[in-house]
Scaffold this active site. Structure first.
Site: not given
Lengths: 347, 347, 347, 347
Positions: B149-151
């Site tokens: 995921g990005c976070y």
């Protein structure tokens, strides 16, 4: 009608003062200064005033300010403001100073953080830190109000009641704050150019060096009754207005999210401008643009046993000029909401 | 030439995959799916591809994907992706799955956080969590990469080396993250409308409920060798791309800012895409737009004895499609930077 | 490898040149000047280059430029550029000048519009106006290319083929142009501050006084074979990059929308960077961000018998630095697309 | 107190009506409808009203509207509005309809442009086109006001006095208009997503097909005393609010810029909301955000003998809800500026 003066009227806090005071039922703007624009109509500097205010910018001449105004807002930069405030106070004027010059009780701390010797340290003891929700009675009987910084307003309003009620740990508080660009003012700076800001964000002044720290800690320490030191990181967000402070802290043993929310609700029960959101909701700065509100929310992370507070304001209104008008109303005995009954322009 | 397929090519991560793969020296895009736009030229959906890619969107038919592609990127939503990945793997294809379906080692944790029973739990053990800086060798020999995921990418890259080196406390870590709007995808949602976003910011998913938490903690726990639980607050920022995670933590006794920076520099010394900033500097997401870089900075607050890490990426590139291409390169034995040697468009 | 020099490398066109040249297969940047930042690494000025270019800014010393570079891009402001270009040409260097100094054939017209006496009027006749789609052959054999202005590029590319083909009236042409803020450059100016721009738009330089007019009319007149005078209104739009020119004109009797589109399509048939949209579609500047494309569309208003052309470019790429690289490629005999095969970063 | 009702209160024009009416000295909002949000507090839909309006959204039941309101604003979409307006008028209510349903005098033209048969064509003759600056007296004695479209307001205010005075050519008028995104409303649409809009601009509805055309031409034709047909191109700009129309036209022989400005100044001399800028100045939409003003400027291009008018409004205020309140004030005999004495929030 009360005669309002504004020193340094052509910055963003000056412009916001004009916007709010135009709407003030008990006063009118009679004198505005701006050395750089002296002789220019305010509508030439800020076209939004072209149709509503026929007033030209003056050079700052203290005698004229004294002659023409009952209450003076100083929206001058720190360091410059304290050159004039003393004389105004001596002449019996009420002053709301939006700069940092009178926010700190101790002139040595001022010198340490701002790198300037204070010109009128004798006034520091009579200046009241202008958070009406905390110092209302003192403000009413004061002559000089030191209007709080924008970040401090958002952080202190969230934490003060909890430290006062001794329900949170005073150690380990972290405020991660995000501000719109108007907080940097209207001065020319590479970092404020549209193309440098638009489409990105960044932190700045990391590691406990931002000048708003001493006033935050001064007021929180008063609440706690002992020294409070916090971690504070400001960030620049690509928007005009708004501050959101996300605050992380430890509740004392047995203190629940509901208890914290209740303490805040009770503390601010009578307050016209502070609103505690119900459980599960969070504030959006957009809903506060142009208003004097502070919206607060309380969240509990049960996995890490940590409390999260969110505090949102408009940095130019509750974070500067709106609060200044609120303070002026208290100084003058006007209804506290005079000039401030506005709803956000949305979207 | 390697034949690349993209499932779900018309969302923002799909579009970003196309942009990057068009630039890939060893492969070409041969098959793209998008049920909603089936039959349409990709240039009709995304006008930026009008002049550079002559390919029409297909309905997703697994047999055709197997026929036409060597490596498949799935940019389908979680839940949907796992309907197809199993068959592709069985057919001997290499797969980089950008959804969350294969990120968690434990199908029960998946079910708890995503509310879905896993369709192919047997694949979880062979899927590799696709952070090349940490799992490079495993990725090289894998068939299925679960793209992070990005976070999580922004947070794990900052913390992994420090937990691994045992120089920070594993308790009390806080990640305050700020993301651009493209992280919410291209689906129609009131909260993604321009007029709801522009000019304001807000937190969301407060209190430890964001679905990126389990993968963050899974990977950090591997680094620490014991369970790590963190506080994580995401915020929505009015910009298209970019994530900044501001991370607060406690160093172990005697660990200095310099030591922390050195550990990061050594860990990432050979890495093409992770850059540690010198003392006193902080990252700006704008400088990373469209690139696969992660910029990290380390700051020490001597007043509160707390360490602050800043980690910036482009959420669509290093936080999604760029990292997916990096993973694909590893799966295929291509140079890791193939297709990714881009400099930010600035301003 | 060709050695590229950039004079004035720290403005937005300078930064865009660096971004594109980093990607150039046949050359490398060897020398960059920026008096204000002399001695600073370029990565300190533009953080996006920190990881990809190890070069420091130099003071501009012509002898060194001559020594170190084969082709020189001048991204200096007009007036300053002509101080150096003469010597570079004399020393046998190829020069692409991004300023206005060599765009006008007539030094008196230059003086009338720019208020400066031309320092090297003798070079005007050998300088080629750098629109490759129109002057490709001349550019190939030139030493000095005057890179067109951003607005002119968008307007001339739309109108040149139609005036040349004599299918539109040369009277009454109106170009209503909208530009992103990077067109104003990186200089400090109140009008370029984020808070002055964000959330609003305005026209400027109304009534035929913008300095891009003489070069637009000079080139259109060449197309028409007689004097063409147009109405041109620029507008400032709250975005970083992009120009859209909406152009209103009268077709000659019997000329249809289809005819106009066909003439454009034929004129630009072999062009790598000019794309004519099919009937019913209009260009979006967002799809061109960071690319060297110009997208053109043709519309017919049957109610008013007027033709509307829409022309979109990225003002920093096709409108400045991308076109400069395209011109450099022609000067050097490189493939025209070298360094320019980029797809827009979207969103 | 006058009791105001709002049908369709949860779109952007509905929200703007609420903001303005909260500030109205002679009335209060008593009834708001929004089928989708029926039962919800308005503060749950629009957080900016949380602290200032305690009212929940109702399903639209005409009998209740009649019972609870004196004047009704319909902010319903066209087609839906005309389902209810007839009954309200029959019941003796005053209605300001913000939709297009009653703007056109001729039901056949309505059907041609909107693709719907008109439900209450008999009301068209008694509906007054709600531009107070032109139809003030008719509005005062009307029951039903058709509130103008946003683009038409900006264009008609600029051109009406000049056509009336017969000092400009009625042929060849071009309006190139630029609008903020709120003009597209709050409905879910790919084209209104932040990531599709931010950082770019584009034209739309080219070639004389935008539905605002018939009302523009209807009113301009009344001014001219004969049929006026114009070219109109709308553009979408990445900002929340604001319209700028740049209008190109031919003055009649001997008519100077000064004459045109004088005619406008005299026509609008007594008008509280229309302001003519002095020579050399141009309007900025930012200075009008949240206000009911229209700022007009006049420019002369001596090179092409063409006149350029710039007309700026806030599309949600003077272009919709502010004008609706102004019309309501006229219908009710209130001071025309009641609820509208606001200054722009800037920046």
């Amino acid at each position: 009608m009360i005669r309002f003066g504004i020193l340094g009227a052509t910055g963003y806090t000056g412009g916001e003062l004009i916007r709010l005071l135009l709407n003030h039922p008990y006063g009118e703007i009679t004198y505005i200064t701006a050395d750089r624009y002296a002789g220019k109509q305010i509508g030439e500097v800020f076209p939004q005033f072209r149709t509503v205010l026929d007033l030209s910018c003056k050079e700052l001449i203290v005698e004229e300010v004294i002659e023409e105004c009952d209450l003076v807002f100083s929206a001058l930069p720190h360091g410059l403001s304290m050159k004039f405030v003393g004389e105004l106070i001596k002449a019996g004027k009420k002053v709301v100073d939006l700069s940092a010059d009178y926010r700190l009780d101790d002139s040595e701390i001022y010198q340490a953080w701002y790198g300037l010797e204070h010109r009128t340290p004798e006034l520091l003891s009579q200046a009241v830190y202008g958070l009406p929700e905390i110092n209302r009675e003192k403000i009413k009987s004061a002559s000089l109000v030191a209007n709080p910084g924008c970040y401090p307003t958002s952080i202190i309003l969230a934490l003060y009641p909890l430290l006062k009620a001794q329900i949170i740990e005073k150690e380990g508080i972290i405020a991660d704050s995000k501000s719109g660009v108007s907080g940097a003012g209207r001065a020319l700076s590479l970092n404020s150019l549209f193309c440098e800001v638009e489409g990105g964000l960044h932190p700045y002044q990391l590691g406990g060096v931002h000048r708003h720290l001493p006033e935050i800690e001064q007021e929180l320490s008063k609440a706690a009754g002992e020294q409070v030191v916090i971690t504070f990181t400001p960030h620049l967000i690509p928007m005009n207005r708004g501050i959101l402070s996300t605050i992380y802290l430890q509740p004392k043993a047995g203190i629940t999210e509901e208890k914290v929310r209740t303490v805040l609700m009770e503390f601010y029960e009578q307050e016209p401008f502070v609103h505690i959101l119900p459980a599960g909701e969070f504030p959006q700065t957009k809903a506060l643009v142009g208003t004097n509100y502070c919206f607060l929310s309380v969240h509990w992370d049960s996995r890490t046993k940590r409390l999260i507070l969110c505090s949102a304001i408009d940095n130019l209104t509750k974070g500067a000029s709106g609060q200044a008008v609120q303070n002026a109303n208290l100084l003058l005995g006007c209804p506290e909401k005079a000039g401030l009954e506005l709803t956000a322009v949305y979207p």
